[in-house]
Design a protein around this motif. Structure first.
Motif, PDB file in Angstrom:
ATOM      1  N   GLU A  46      21.786  96.032  29.688  1.00 24.61           N
ATOM      2  CA  GLU A  46      22.170  95.752  28.496  1.00 24.61           C
ATOM      3  C   GLU A  46      21.466  95.017  28.334  1.00 24.61           C
ATOM      4  OE1 GLU A  46      25.614  94.535  26.792  1.00 24.61           O
ATOM      5  OE2 GLU A  46      25.442  96.533  27.417  1.00 24.61           O
ATOM      6  N   VAL A  47      19.835  94.205  29.222  1.00 25.57           N
ATOM      7  CA  VAL A  47      19.114  93.886  28.804  1.00 25.57           C
ATOM      8  C   VAL A  47      18.069  94.713  28.335  1.00 25.57           C
ATOM      9  CG1 VAL A  47      19.300  91.316  29.232  1.00 25.57           C
ATOM     10  CG2 VAL A  47      17.039  93.331  30.847  1.00 25.57           C
ATOM     11  N   LEU A  48      17.959  96.080  28.111  1.00 27.27           N
ATOM     12  CA  LEU A  48      16.911  97.173  28.725  1.00 27.27           C
ATOM     13  C   LEU A  48      17.449  97.460  26.458  1.00 27.27           C
ATOM     14  CD1 LEU A  48      17.799  99.926  31.486  1.00 27.27           C
ATOM     15  CD2 LEU A  48      16.001  98.135  30.816  1.00 27.27           C
ATOM     16  N   PRO A  49      16.346  98.087  26.331  1.00 24.32           N
ATOM     17  CA  PRO A  49      15.724  98.556  24.845  1.00 24.32           C
ATOM     18  C   PRO A  49      17.124  99.948  24.609  1.00 24.32           C
ATOM     19  CG  PRO A  49      13.679  98.219  25.850  1.00 24.32           C
ATOM     20  CD  PRO A  49      15.093  98.606  26.686  1.00 24.32           C
ATOM     21  N   LYS A  50      17.545  99.525  22.978  1.00 24.67           N
ATOM     22  CA  LYS A  50      19.182 100.878  22.716  1.00 24.67           C
ATOM     23  C   LYS A  50      18.074 101.674  22.677  1.00 24.67           C
ATOM     24  CE  LYS A  50      22.203  97.518  23.094  1.00 24.67           C
ATOM     25  NZ  LYS A  50      21.265  96.640  24.664  1.00 24.67           N
ATOM     26  N   ALA A  51      16.584 101.631  22.142  1.00 16.89           N
ATOM     27  CA  ALA A  51      15.602 102.444  21.442  1.00 16.89           C
ATOM     28  C   ALA A  51      14.551 102.839  22.292  1.00 16.89           C
ATOM     29  CB  ALA A  51      16.053 102.561  19.668  1.00 16.89           C
ATOM     30  N   TYR A  52      14.046 103.951  21.781  1.00 17.77           N
ATOM     31  CA  TYR A  52      11.904 104.055  22.372  1.00 17.77           C
ATOM     32  C   TYR A  52      10.633 103.950  21.309  1.00 17.77           C
ATOM     33  CZ  TYR A  52      13.409 102.034  26.613  1.00 17.77           C
ATOM     34  OH  TYR A  52      14.003 100.970  27.893  1.00 17.77           O
ATOM     35  N   THR A  53      10.441 103.404  21.248  1.00 10.53           N
ATOM     36  CA  THR A  53       9.561 104.933  19.903  1.00 10.53           C
ATOM     37  C   THR A  53       8.617 105.703  21.409  1.00 10.53           C
ATOM     38  OG1 THR A  53       7.715 101.845  20.184  1.00 10.53           O
ATOM     39  CG2 THR A  53       9.589 102.598  17.994  1.00 10.53           C
ATOM     40  N   CYS A  54       8.611 106.442  22.213  1.00 12.17           N
ATOM     41  CA  CYS A  54       7.437 106.505  22.518  1.00 12.17           C
ATOM     42  C   CYS A  54       7.505 108.108  21.906  1.00 12.17           C
ATOM     43  CB  CYS A  54       7.693 107.321  23.768  1.00 12.17           C
ATOM     44  SG  CYS A  54       8.297 106.183  25.464  1.00 12.17           S
ATOM     45  N   PRO A  55       6.683 109.014  21.641  1.00  6.56           N
ATOM     46  CA  PRO A  55       6.382 110.215  20.777  1.00  6.56           C
ATOM     47  C   PRO A  55       7.698 110.923  21.319  1.00  6.56           C
ATOM     48  CG  PRO A  55       4.201 109.626  21.570  1.00  6.56           C
ATOM     49  CD  PRO A  55       5.551 108.623  22.276  1.00  6.56           C
ATOM     50  N   PRO A  69      23.113  85.043  25.356  1.00  8.24           N
ATOM     51  CA  PRO A  69      24.420  85.859  26.015  1.00  8.24           C
ATOM     52  C   PRO A  69      23.435  86.035  27.644  1.00  8.24           C
ATOM     53  CG  PRO A  69      25.495  85.959  24.652  1.00  8.24           C
ATOM     54  CD  PRO A  69      23.258  85.578  23.737  1.00  8.24           C
ATOM     55  N   GLU A  70      22.913  87.730  26.511  1.00  2.00           N
ATOM     56  CA  GLU A  70      22.516  88.463  27.910  1.00  2.00           C
ATOM     57  C   GLU A  70      21.499  87.961  29.150  1.00  2.00           C
ATOM     58  OE1 GLU A  70      22.403  88.336  24.588  1.00  2.00           O
ATOM     59  OE2 GLU A  70      19.949  89.790  24.007  1.00  2.00           O
ATOM     60  N   PHE A  71      20.944  87.187  28.864  1.00  3.10           N
ATOM     61  CA  PHE A  71      20.107  86.477  29.768  1.00  3.10           C
ATOM     62  C   PHE A  71      20.366  85.442  30.924  1.00  3.10           C
ATOM     63  CE2 PHE A  71      16.592  88.012  26.602  1.00  3.10           C
ATOM     64  CZ  PHE A  71      15.827  88.985  27.048  1.00  3.10           C
ATOM     65  N   ILE A  72      21.253  84.914  30.092  1.00  3.26           N
ATOM     66  CA  ILE A  72      22.334  84.183  31.071  1.00  3.26           C
ATOM     67  C   ILE A  72      22.951  84.472  32.369  1.00  3.26           C
ATOM     68  CG2 ILE A  72      24.224  82.393  30.719  1.00  3.26           C
ATOM     69  CD1 ILE A  72      23.217  81.346  28.453  1.00  3.26           C
ATOM     70  N   GLU A  73      23.634  85.787  31.507  1.00  2.34           N
ATOM     71  CA  GLU A  73      24.400  87.281  32.719  1.00  2.34           C
ATOM     72  C   GLU A  73      23.006  87.075  33.302  1.00  2.34           C
ATOM     73  OE1 GLU A  73      26.896  87.518  33.388  1.00  2.34           O
ATOM     74  OE2 GLU A  73      27.382  86.197  32.163  1.00  2.34           O
ATOM     75  N   LEU A  74      21.964  87.891  32.860  1.00  4.45           N
ATOM     76  CA  LEU A  74      21.031  88.529  33.834  1.00  4.45           C
ATOM     77  C   LEU A  74      20.526  87.503  35.572  1.00  4.45           C
ATOM     78  CD1 LEU A  74      18.743  90.657  34.316  1.00  4.45           C
ATOM     79  CD2 LEU A  74      16.558  89.874  33.361  1.00  4.45           C
ATOM     80  N   LYS A  75      20.084  86.536  33.821  1.00  2.13           N
ATOM     81  CA  LYS A  75      19.574  85.296  35.715  1.00  2.13           C
ATOM     82  C   LYS A  75      21.145  85.142  36.464  1.00  2.13           C
ATOM     83  CE  LYS A  75      17.677  80.916  35.116  1.00  2.13           C
ATOM     84  NZ  LYS A  75      17.176  79.723  34.165  1.00  2.13           N
ATOM     85  N   LYS A  76      22.015  84.843  36.339  1.00  2.00           N
ATOM     86  CA  LYS A  76      23.510  84.881  37.492  1.00  2.00           C
ATOM     87  C   LYS A  76      23.183  86.027  38.046  1.00  2.00           C
ATOM     88  CE  LYS A  76      27.058  82.920  34.349  1.00  2.00           C
ATOM     89  NZ  LYS A  76      27.898  83.462  33.632  1.00  2.00           N
ATOM     90  N   TRP A  77      23.197  87.192  37.726  1.00  2.00           N
ATOM     91  CA  TRP A  77      22.658  88.302  38.144  1.00  2.00           C
ATOM     92  C   TRP A  77      22.170  88.315  39.424  1.00  2.00           C
ATOM     93  CZ3 TRP A  77      19.337  92.668  38.279  1.00  2.00           C
ATOM     94  CH2 TRP A  77      19.814  93.591  39.724  1.00  2.00           C
TER      95      TRP A  77
END
Ligand SMILES: C[S@@+](CC[C@H](N)C(=O)[O-])C[C@H]1O[C@@H](n2cnc3c(N)ncnc32)[C@H](O)[C@@H]1O
Length: 440
Positions: free
Chosen positions: A131-140, A31-39
């Motif tokens: 909505e497609v951005l990562p919720k968490a990161y692993t930078c130091p 769903p998040e990519f379908i929405e992004l595509k429409k946008w």
């Protein structure tokens, strides 16, 4: 002794082979990519070349629908899709930014916008992108302190610096966030929390493309070079590809052209730069397996620790190395110790009667067989010390993975980095043994 020779090219060939083996799983139905595509379509962007997919080695990325040829444009994203400081200044935040003294930095403007739009949720016109951005990161900056402490020394120092830098970025921005209170019904402290700002900082730092923009009067004069490029920012990094990426002033699109062919249904990569694994982890929160630019850093303290106790004029030698910028960037690589590391060791190993030749050493001349042999022996000792240290850390990581399941992802990241460093050190030890046989 990095000469870009046989081993590096073997690694490249192996890497190309493995990536062609790893099949991606199409995710465009999500769903998040379908929405992004429409946008994106509403902003005049339709992609016929790439699809979002999940890959076993690299995670989420973009897959080619057809084979891509050298010189082909793989993506051309219209300006209307880009999130830049212009977007922020034209938004409801513009008036508040213009009023605030001293003027906020371009980075603060972008981060504030991301946090504010994320908070707006369904009301945000940027929702499909957020909505497609990562919720968490692993930078130091996002790693737990016990995980940071498992990093190799020079990276550990930079990791702690990054943490203080982001904390300082947050604390120095609190006044500006308070000035935004009229825009929100909730307390700004809960919206612009440290965690929220850190998330936005990581989003900009790991995903933004370089796009130099003319300075805006209402922002501080730091370079304004970051643009968030939805969809295009799903492209992962490979050190093995070459691309040209820039904003095209004529088409008014951000375009990426590949210089490397890519087969149908394969992951399409771009190259973030010729970065070693420390830099990739520091700036992007990942490490690259078989990275030809990866290396193990040797600090001045370790050099001195492994010199023979009989070594003379040590303080003088160290100050010569410091004066000639030979105490930084001393490394072991896939091909063995770097020329800089061996040169520093040769200088440190000079006998008292050879000391006057120090300039020749820095120019790369051979002084004596004794000096050559002594420096290779020290290099080998240092390499073995690092191999032992890396084994010890890997054992510790393995124990922690059993005990601290919540830290699994972070520990796996350190494990990958340390395993890559072990391979480099083992390759260096082998190269050194070959060099040493010439003097035995
Ligand atoms: C510009 S984004 C690329 C898309 C990202 N994979 C995603 O799912 O949104 C950059 C981030 O992707 C990940 N990444 C990029 N190249 C990678 C690679 N070769 N291996 C593993 N992760 C990678 C890192 O987390 C990095 O911070």
């Amino acid at each position: 002794m990095k000469n870009g020779g046989g081993r590096t090219s073997r690694i490249r060939r192996r890497k190309l082979f493995t990536s062609s083996e790893s099949r991606g799983v199409n995710e465009s139905y999500k769903p998040e990519f379908i929405e992004l595509k429409k946008w994106l379509k509403d902003r005049r962007f339709e992609d016929t070349t790439l699809i979002p997919a999940h890959f076993p080695g690299t995670g989420r990325g973009l897959m080619s629908k057809t084979s891509l040829q050298e010189g082909q444009t793989i993506i051309s994203l219209p300006e209307s899709c880009l999130l830049t400081t212009d977007t922020v200044i034209r938004s409801y935040l513009g008036a508040y930014i213009a009023k605030w003294q001293p003027p906020p930095s371009p980075l603060l403007a972008l981060c504030t916008f991301l946090v504010s739009e994320k908070h707006a949720g369904d009301r945000s016109p940027w929702k499909p992108y957020l909505e497609v951005l990562p919720k968490a990161y692993t930078c130091p900056v996002c790693l737990e302190p016990e995980v940071v402490n498992l990093l190799p020394n020079p990276l550990k120092t930079k990791a702690w610096e990054q943490r203080s830098h982001v904390w300082e970025f947050f604390s120095s921005s609190r006044g500006f966030f308070s000035s935004l209170q009229p825009l929100f019904s909730e307390a700004v402290e809960t919206i612009f929390s440290y965690r929220a700002l850190r998330w936005a900082w990581c989003a900009v730092n790991t995903r933004a493309v370089y796009m130099k923009r003319p300075p805006l009067l209402c922002l501080s004069p730091e370079p304004d070079t970051c643009a968030l490029a939805p969809y295009l920012d799903l492209l992962n990094h490979s050190p093995d590809v070459q691309v040209k990426a820039a904003f095209n002033e004529e088409t008014r699109c951000y375009e990426i052209r590949t210089a490397t062919r890519c087969g149908k249904h394969k992951e399409v990569f771009i190259c973030y730069g010729p970065h070693d694994n420390h830099r990739l982890l520091l700036e992007y929160g990942f490490v690259c397996v078989s990275n030809p630019h990866a290396c193990v850093y040797v600090s001045k303290d370790i050099l001195v620790k492994y010199l023979p106790s009989t070594a003379k004029q040590m303080n003088k030698k160290i100050s010569i190395l410091e004066d000639h910028d030979f105490t930084e960037n001393l490394t072991f690589g896939w091909d063995g110790p770097s020329w800089r590391l061996l040169t520093a060791l040769k200088l440190l190993c000079l006998e008292a009667e050879e000391f006057t030749c120090w300039k020749k050493v820095l120019l790369g001349e051979i002084i004596s067989d004794t000096n050559e042999k002594a420096s290779l022996d020290v290099a080998q000792k240092i390499c073995h010390y690092f191999i032992e240290e890396t084994h010890a850390v890997l054992r510790k990581v393995s124990r922690m993975k059993d005990e601290e399941v919540a830290l699994m992802n972070q520990l796996t990241l350190v494990e990958t980095l340390r395993t890559e460093e072990l391979k480099i050190l083992q390759a260096s030890a082998k190269a050194l043994t070959t060099l040493q046989t010439a003097f035995s």
